[in-house]
Design a protein around this motif. Sequence first.
Motif, PDB file in Angstrom:
ATOM      1  N   ILE A  71       0.808  -1.129  -0.040  1.00 53.05           N
ATOM      2  CA  ILE A  71      -0.218   0.323   0.424  1.00 53.05           C
ATOM      3  C   ILE A  71       0.941   1.137  -0.148  1.00 53.05           C
ATOM      4  O   ILE A  71       0.619   2.136  -0.168  1.00 53.05           O
ATOM      5  N   ASP A  72       2.043   1.141   0.670  1.00 51.39           N
ATOM      6  CA  ASP A  72       3.089   2.697   0.378  1.00 51.39           C
ATOM      7  C   ASP A  72       3.037   3.154  -1.281  1.00 51.39           C
ATOM      8  O   ASP A  72       3.282   3.916  -1.598  1.00 51.39           O
ATOM      9  N   PHE A  73       2.934   1.785  -1.929  1.00 49.49           N
ATOM     10  CA  PHE A  73       2.421   2.493  -3.827  1.00 49.49           C
ATOM     11  C   PHE A  73       1.622   4.157  -3.469  1.00 49.49           C
ATOM     12  O   PHE A  73       1.552   4.793  -4.652  1.00 49.49           O
ATOM     13  N   THR A  74       0.619   2.673  -3.157  1.00 50.70           N
ATOM     14  CA  THR A  74      -0.736   4.033  -2.662  1.00 50.70           C
ATOM     15  C   THR A  74      -0.242   5.452  -1.981  1.00 50.70           C
ATOM     16  O   THR A  74      -1.045   6.472  -2.441  1.00 50.70           O
ATOM     17  N   VAL A  75       0.595   5.208  -0.742  1.00 51.30           N
ATOM     18  CA  VAL A  75       0.588   5.941   0.523  1.00 51.30           C
ATOM     19  C   VAL A  75       1.299   7.416  -0.584  1.00 51.30           C
ATOM     20  O   VAL A  75       0.530   8.354  -0.384  1.00 51.30           O
ATOM     21  N   ALA A  80      -2.534   7.933  11.590  1.00 54.53           N
ATOM     22  CA  ALA A  80      -2.482   8.262  12.018  1.00 54.53           C
ATOM     23  C   ALA A  80      -0.919   8.681  13.271  1.00 54.53           C
ATOM     24  O   ALA A  80      -1.052   9.700  13.653  1.00 54.53           O
ATOM     25  N   VAL A  81      -0.573   7.606  12.756  1.00 50.55           N
ATOM     26  CA  VAL A  81       1.676   7.493  13.756  1.00 50.55           C
ATOM     27  C   VAL A  81       2.341   8.420  12.933  1.00 50.55           C
ATOM     28  O   VAL A  81       2.646   9.418  13.121  1.00 50.55           O
ATOM     29  N   LEU A  82       1.796   8.507  11.806  1.00 48.62           N
ATOM     30  CA  LEU A  82       2.899   9.505  11.076  1.00 48.62           C
ATOM     31  C   LEU A  82       2.747  10.443  10.363  1.00 48.62           C
ATOM     32  O   LEU A  82       3.105  11.385  10.000  1.00 48.62           O
ATOM     33  N   GLY A  83       1.271  10.440   9.859  1.00 47.58           N
ATOM     34  CA  GLY A  83       0.928  12.293   9.849  1.00 47.58           C
ATOM     35  C   GLY A  83       1.648  12.068   8.132  1.00 47.58           C
ATOM     36  O   GLY A  83       1.474  11.273   7.532  1.00 47.58           O
ATOM     37  N   ARG A  84       1.644  13.309   8.035  1.00 46.63           N
ATOM     38  CA  ARG A  84       2.255  13.868   7.153  1.00 46.63           C
ATOM     39  C   ARG A  84       3.274  13.067   6.238  1.00 46.63           C
ATOM     40  O   ARG A  84       3.883  13.802   5.785  1.00 46.63           O
ATOM     41  N   THR A  85       4.285  12.732   7.942  1.00 43.47           N
ATOM     42  CA  THR A  85       5.272  12.208   6.890  1.00 43.47           C
ATOM     43  C   THR A  85       5.770  11.216   6.018  1.00 43.47           C
ATOM     44  O   THR A  85       6.258  10.044   5.779  1.00 43.47           O
ATOM     45  N   GLN A  86       4.184  10.308   6.623  1.00 44.71           N
ATOM     46  CA  GLN A  86       4.036   8.913   6.008  1.00 44.71           C
ATOM     47  C   GLN A  86       4.485   8.988   4.106  1.00 44.71           C
ATOM     48  O   GLN A  86       4.764   7.641   4.292  1.00 44.71           O
ATOM     49  N   THR A  87       4.863   9.720   3.627  1.00 38.81           N
ATOM     50  CA  THR A  87       4.532  10.210   2.287  1.00 38.81           C
ATOM     51  C   THR A  87       6.358   9.943   2.146  1.00 38.81           C
ATOM     52  O   THR A  87       6.936   9.571   0.970  1.00 38.81           O
ATOM     53  N   ILE A  88       6.905  10.290   2.822  1.00 40.77           N
ATOM     54  CA  ILE A  88       8.485  10.094   2.028  1.00 40.77           C
ATOM     55  C   ILE A  88       9.959   9.378   2.551  1.00 40.77           C
ATOM     56  O   ILE A  88      10.102   9.146   1.881  1.00 40.77           O
ATOM     57  N   TRP A  89       8.521   8.066   3.814  1.00 45.57           N
ATOM     58  CA  TRP A  89       9.403   7.209   4.044  1.00 45.57           C
ATOM     59  C   TRP A  89       9.373   6.215   3.021  1.00 45.57           C
ATOM     60  O   TRP A  89       8.915   6.071   2.410  1.00 45.57           O
ATOM     61  N   THR A  90      10.801   4.974   2.621  1.00 45.54           N
ATOM     62  CA  THR A  90      10.314   3.972   1.781  1.00 45.54           C
ATOM     63  C   THR A  90       9.212   3.101   2.424  1.00 45.54           C
ATOM     64  O   THR A  90       8.884   2.305   1.666  1.00 45.54           O
ATOM     65  N   SER A  91       9.355   2.746   3.758  1.00 42.37           N
ATOM     66  CA  SER A  91       7.853   2.038   4.056  1.00 42.37           C
ATOM     67  C   SER A  91       7.151   2.741   4.892  1.00 42.37           C
ATOM     68  O   SER A  91       8.003   2.711   6.426  1.00 42.37           O
ATOM     69  N   ALA A  92       6.122   2.931   4.963  1.00 41.43           N
ATOM     70  CA  ALA A  92       5.468   3.685   5.809  1.00 41.43           C
ATOM     71  C   ALA A  92       5.037   2.485   7.237  1.00 41.43           C
ATOM     72  O   ALA A  92       5.250   3.159   8.789  1.00 41.43           O
TER      73      ALA A  92
END
Lengths: 368, 397
Positions: free
Chosen positions: A28-32, A237-249
């Motif tokens: 789902i990281d592809f989608t995130v 909920a945990v990462l908020g707006r940073t979830q898009t920058i990680w290789t795997s949220a």
Amino acid sequence: MSIEKGKISSQQLLFLIAGFVHGSVLLIDFTVGITEHQTWMVILAGLVITVPVIVSYVALAKRFPGMNLVQINDMVYGRFLGKIISIYYIFFFMMTLSFNIRDVGELYITFLMQDTPFIFLLIVFTATCAFAVAKGVEVLARTSHLFVVTGLFAIISTFILLIDQMDFSNFLPLFELPFIKIFQGIHIVSVIPFGETVVFLMIMGCLNKTEHAVKNTLSGLLVGAVSLFIVAIRNTAVLGRTQTIWTSASFQSIRLINIGTVLTRMDFLIGIAQTILMFLKCSIFLYVTVVAISQLFGLKSYLPLVLPLAGIEVILAATVFQSPVDHATITQNAGIIYSVPLIFVFPPLSLLIAKIRGLPKPERGKGT
Amino acid sequence: MGKKMNFRIMKLIICFFMLPVLSGCLGARQINDLEIVIGMGVDKEEESGNVLLTAQVVKVDMSGGGAANARGGGGEDSEGYWNVSSKGKSIFEAVRQITHKTGNRLFISHNQAVIFGNDVATEGLQAYIDFFLRAHEMRPTALILVSEKKASEVLDAKPETEKYPAMNIAKLVKTYGFTSHFYEVNMEDFASCMMSDTMAPLAPLVSIVQENDCKEIYISGMAAFKNGKMVGTLNHDEARGVLWVLGKVKSGVIIVPSPNKQGEAILEIIKAKSKVKPGIKDGKIVMHIEIKNEVSLSEQTTTEKLATIEALEKIQEATSEVIRQEVMAAFEKSKDLKADIFGFGEMLHKKYSKEWKSIKDNWDEIYPTIELNIDIESKIIKTDLLKKPVSQNKEEK
């Protein structure tokens, strides 16, 4: 007749499908990256869209009892056209399998085993899958219970451990992104975790009873979708707006677990669960590919093809992409396009043609 | 039958041969080959503009307790850590340059805190924070701090009770709850604030005081950032003003004048909660802040009996006033800095996503015009062990 002699119950099918969908959790990281904090609704929308299609798969399998996809294609579209469509399916199976094997390799090389050679990880993983496939579909089906439970345990426990770090205002504003992005997200979700269940058209022929097939298939899909949903909620909920920058949220949110400075570094949990579920997914894919190819060439048994095909898949997985960047771009853009006809067009079309032509005539005559 | 047995023996032999190959020791590193880093400081070299990285490395055999002490004998080399520094154009280059001195690669999994020097912080952390988020060994829960001077000096200041300066700093930050004069910010929180369009990240500020011949470090407040650059500092009261609004106050001391103005009542914060509701009225942004707190009377310097309903009510009012002043002080400071340290922008974004598009572009001009509507409810819930102060209280009832 079909080359698989094994029989599975429709309850086992439920767990196979649940584990199969759940195995795509990290994907789902592809989608995130595209849908950000709205991923959860994209997953729900994707589920709603795929349900009728998957019902059509089951209807098709019920109409042609004991037959797999290749046989159905031959029967519905005729020998020549049917073979072409089957080859298209086999291409899709092979490519998706190599992507998934590569996913496991990337997971390990990025997060768990930095210094291990990539190809070595692929070989070990694929060899295990090949071993499982050689044992047959019955064994896979029997073990799937355990795998699904492990996966659910990992997801639920990490969710609970992260509850105190969750900020549910991260989901606001509810509707912010432009529709085109949401559409792309829905497309990806409905193809990658949900639509890939088209492989079960190769397995549904092994069902011993088809009475509860629809109910069990949909329940399996639902279990898989719920786990995807929980993961999407947790990450946002945990990462908020940073979830898009990680290789795997997902990995990033697990890394944040910190309960009393004792319960930390729980990466292994997701590492274990993901490896097991990816193993189930890749085994199903490998099984399906092998059976489809041997059915296409009319072999008596699929066993001789398992090892050579596993070798081909390893090489494909190692060379198909240069880096995860390639992988994500191709999957987000090209991968979801070429698989659309296979997932959304051919199975319902086959059902329609079969209805119109009154197929399958000879089988029904023999059976009853 | 014989064939089957042979096959089994073959399998066994193959298994034995596989044992050494599959033992999974590839890339294994023993503990004496590791340079375990517990703290890192990032500074800037003035002439060349290079990164000056200081890593605090644990001396493995020195920290081993009895045997090590006997050997070290309390000589000049009795510290259990080594501050090793190196230069490079970037953090990662500096990290690898350190191997020229240590011989081993740094092992940063146990890194407790990353301290950025003042010069680096004012230049902007954008260029420096990337490595700490990207490196797989680094934990996102590592703390982030800003030093008032050089980061290397902070790592040099030897603590009295703790063995390692970096551990000491991490402890200082993590126990912020006693005063709520700052709060702990880890890599993940900081990155999250940096990604926001409007929100200004905060990080604890470490200062050094020279006492006789030994240096002592303490947390003197918080550094405020804007667009990744440090723009100013908040003192203790201002920082607590921010925490009141964010609902992060855990405990702390509030001093209010006693009702008869002859002394002071000192209160301990037991519990604090806050709720912020953004509102737009006639094109003007109003933030409705509701703070509820419970305090206890921990000390009084006046002879008056404070444990009466009237006195407590007055003290409660005074408490609310002190909190209001702290919040307003923080807000005034943030207006001066033009930095949205409260995250009001994000709150508006979440509630008014349509209006937000026009607000976002001139947020800097809009921010100082925001009105605060603060509603504070303080309750004194206990007076601890005393009902009356120690005094001759003849006139009291």
